[in-house]
Motif scaffolding. Structure first.
Motif, PDB file in Angstrom:
ATOM      1  N   TRP A  33     -44.343   3.811 -59.336  1.00 35.54           N
ATOM      2  CA  TRP A  33     -43.181   4.603 -59.755  1.00 35.54           C
ATOM      3  C   TRP A  33     -43.584   5.993 -60.223  1.00 35.54           C
ATOM      4  CZ3 TRP A  33     -39.824   0.428 -62.694  1.00 35.54           C
ATOM      5  CH2 TRP A  33     -39.083  -0.280 -61.742  1.00 35.54           C
ATOM      6  N   SER A  36     -43.578   8.097 -57.301  1.00 34.83           N
ATOM      7  CA  SER A  36     -42.312   8.262 -56.588  1.00 34.83           C
ATOM      8  C   SER A  36     -41.790   9.691 -56.657  1.00 34.83           C
ATOM      9  CB  SER A  36     -41.251   7.306 -57.149  1.00 34.83           C
ATOM     10  OG  SER A  36     -40.918   7.629 -58.493  1.00 34.83           O
ATOM     11  N   ARG A  56     -33.288   6.153 -49.381  1.00 34.04           N
ATOM     12  CA  ARG A  56     -34.182   5.244 -50.102  1.00 34.04           C
ATOM     13  C   ARG A  56     -33.480   3.921 -50.406  1.00 34.04           C
ATOM     14  NH1 ARG A  56     -35.672   7.602 -55.979  1.00 34.04           N
ATOM     15  NH2 ARG A  56     -36.822   5.619 -55.974  1.00 34.04           N
ATOM     16  N   ILE A  57     -32.174   3.963 -50.703  1.00 36.61           N
ATOM     17  CA  ILE A  57     -31.430   2.728 -50.953  1.00 36.61           C
ATOM     18  C   ILE A  57     -31.199   1.977 -49.647  1.00 36.61           C
ATOM     19  CG2 ILE A  57     -29.327   1.747 -51.929  1.00 36.61           C
ATOM     20  CD1 ILE A  57     -31.181   3.145 -53.944  1.00 36.61           C
ATOM     21  N   ALA A  60     -34.388   0.198 -48.613  1.00 43.14           N
ATOM     22  CA  ALA A  60     -34.591  -0.976 -49.457  1.00 43.14           C
ATOM     23  C   ALA A  60     -33.671  -2.109 -49.008  1.00 43.14           C
ATOM     24  CB  ALA A  60     -34.328  -0.630 -50.919  1.00 43.14           C
ATOM     25  N   TYR A  91     -29.844   2.126 -59.441  1.00 47.58           N
ATOM     26  CA  TYR A  91     -30.427   2.554 -58.176  1.00 47.58           C
ATOM     27  C   TYR A  91     -29.593   3.591 -57.427  1.00 47.58           C
ATOM     28  CZ  TYR A  91     -33.154  -1.376 -59.546  1.00 47.58           C
ATOM     29  OH  TYR A  91     -33.936  -2.201 -60.304  1.00 47.58           O
ATOM     30  N   ALA A  95     -30.373   7.562 -57.784  1.00 40.17           N
ATOM     31  CA  ALA A  95     -31.047   8.103 -56.593  1.00 40.17           C
ATOM     32  C   ALA A  95     -30.484   9.472 -56.243  1.00 40.17           C
ATOM     33  CB  ALA A  95     -30.884   7.139 -55.417  1.00 40.17           C
ATOM     34  N   GLY A 236     -38.091   3.793 -50.404  1.00 43.71           N
ATOM     35  CA  GLY A 236     -37.130   2.712 -50.327  1.00 43.71           C
ATOM     36  C   GLY A 236     -37.757   1.336 -50.394  1.00 43.71           C
ATOM     37  N   SER A 240     -38.270   1.385 -54.423  1.00 46.53           N
ATOM     38  CA  SER A 240     -36.996   0.795 -54.836  1.00 46.53           C
ATOM     39  C   SER A 240     -36.943  -0.710 -54.595  1.00 46.53           C
ATOM     40  CB  SER A 240     -35.838   1.463 -54.076  1.00 46.53           C
ATOM     41  OG  SER A 240     -35.725   2.824 -54.418  1.00 46.53           O
ATOM     42  N   THR A 244     -38.958  -3.138 -57.779  1.00 48.66           N
ATOM     43  CA  THR A 244     -37.857  -3.669 -58.576  1.00 48.66           C
ATOM     44  C   THR A 244     -38.030  -5.159 -58.818  1.00 48.66           C
ATOM     45  OG1 THR A 244     -36.355  -1.986 -57.712  1.00 48.66           O
ATOM     46  CG2 THR A 244     -35.350  -3.904 -58.747  1.00 48.66           C
TER      47      THR A 244
END
Length: 302
Positions: A33, A36, A56-57, A60, A91, A95, A236, A240, A244
């Motif tokens: 992280w 990141s 990135r979401i 993921a 998230y 983001a 991602g 993420s 996580t």
């Protein structure tokens, strides 16, 4: 994160001896992280902030999609609202805030601002979840606010002026604080993989749909965007997605407060990347970072 309980404290007290695995995972989280912020910077070289945020979401979500398909019938409906809230506050919305702010801030400064997360974790836990604040923690909060003032009012040139982009990152840490409380209180009864996958399962389609409405496919196929695309995929899938799972596992092994302490290890990694990338640092920024870290240490100290 066994049965979800709604009357357990938002931050279960840490065990007298924190399991060694929790420490190992904490340092892995800090390393990834903390990196990141430089990955955000690299992603922004090829894609605009909205594509970095949704991308990135979306990546993921695509990473977890096979698991979600297999486990579709096992969706934990009883905590669906908490999963959605966690996905949004932990998230999707942050983001956007980090991608927008990261386009105008150094990665080291972004990493330092992120260290405010435990401060807001504590305050939100007290205001909305009934947690008590010790006097030492209150002093830590005041130090954290003082340090954030240095950072928010520092421009990219080292002079003092209101930095509105830093405020975006502060807003993201407020949301992170809310998310940690939600995970600790509402989702700690779920396996870490289950809770993480369904968080992205609920917000990921929104991000993927938004991403495909832009010119991302055209940009992604250009050779000049290869480095940015790789950085975005790493953000991602690794940052993420996988991290996580580790973060939620640390909450299970120790506590939400212990897990949030990763944010005062991350600035050191972000600072190292910033120096390697020839980013300029000024004494008020260093002072602000130091004050924030001392405040966060006092907040988390047993």
């Amino acid at each position: 994160m066994n049965t979800t309980t709604t009357d357990s404290p938002a931050f279960p007290q840490q065990k007298n001896a924190t399991p060694p695995l929790a420490w190992v995972l904490l340092f892995v989280l800090a390393l990834v992280w903390g990196s990141s912020f430089i990955l955000i910077k690299r992603s922004l070289e090829g894609f605009p902030p909205v594509q970095v945020a949704t991308g990135r979401i979306a990546f993921a979500f695509l990473f977890f999609l096979p698991y979600l398909i297999v486990k579709f019938r096992e969706f934990p409906r009883r905590v669906a609202g908490s999963l959605l809230l966690s996905g949004l506050t932990g998230y999707l919305i942050p983001a956007f805030l980090f991608a927008t702010g990261g386009a105008h801030l150094s990665s080291s400064l972004a990493g330092a601002l992120n260290s405010l997360s435990p401060l807001f974790t504590l305050l939100i836990g007290a205001w909305f979840f009934g947690n008590a604040i010790r006097s030492r923690q209150l002093f830590g909060v005041l130090l954290g606010v003082t340090g954030s003032v240095f950072l928010v009012f520092m421009s990219a040139t080292g002079s003092f002026s209101l930095n509105e982009y830093a405020l975006l990152l502060v807003g993201a840490t407020v949301l992170y604080g809310l998310n940690i409380n939600v995970v600790s209180r509402r989702l700690s009864g779920l396996p870490a993989l289950t809770s993480t996958a369904w968080m992205f399962g609920l917000v990921g389609p929104l991000a993927l749909g938004g991403l495909l409405l832009t010119d991302f496919p055209q940009r992604a196929t250009q050779s000049a965007s290869t480095t940015s695309l790789v950085a975005l995929i790493l953000l991602g899938v690794l940052g993420s997605g996988l991290m996580t799972i580790l973060f939620n596992r640390v909450i299970q092994l120790a506590s939400g407060v212990f897990a949030s302490s990763v944010t005062y290890l991350m600035p050191m990694v972000a600072l190292a990347w910033g120096l390697l990338d020839h980013e300029a640092l000024y004494w008020p920024q260093l002072a602000g970072m130091g004050i924030c870290l001392i405040g966060v240490y006092l907040i988390n100290r047993k």
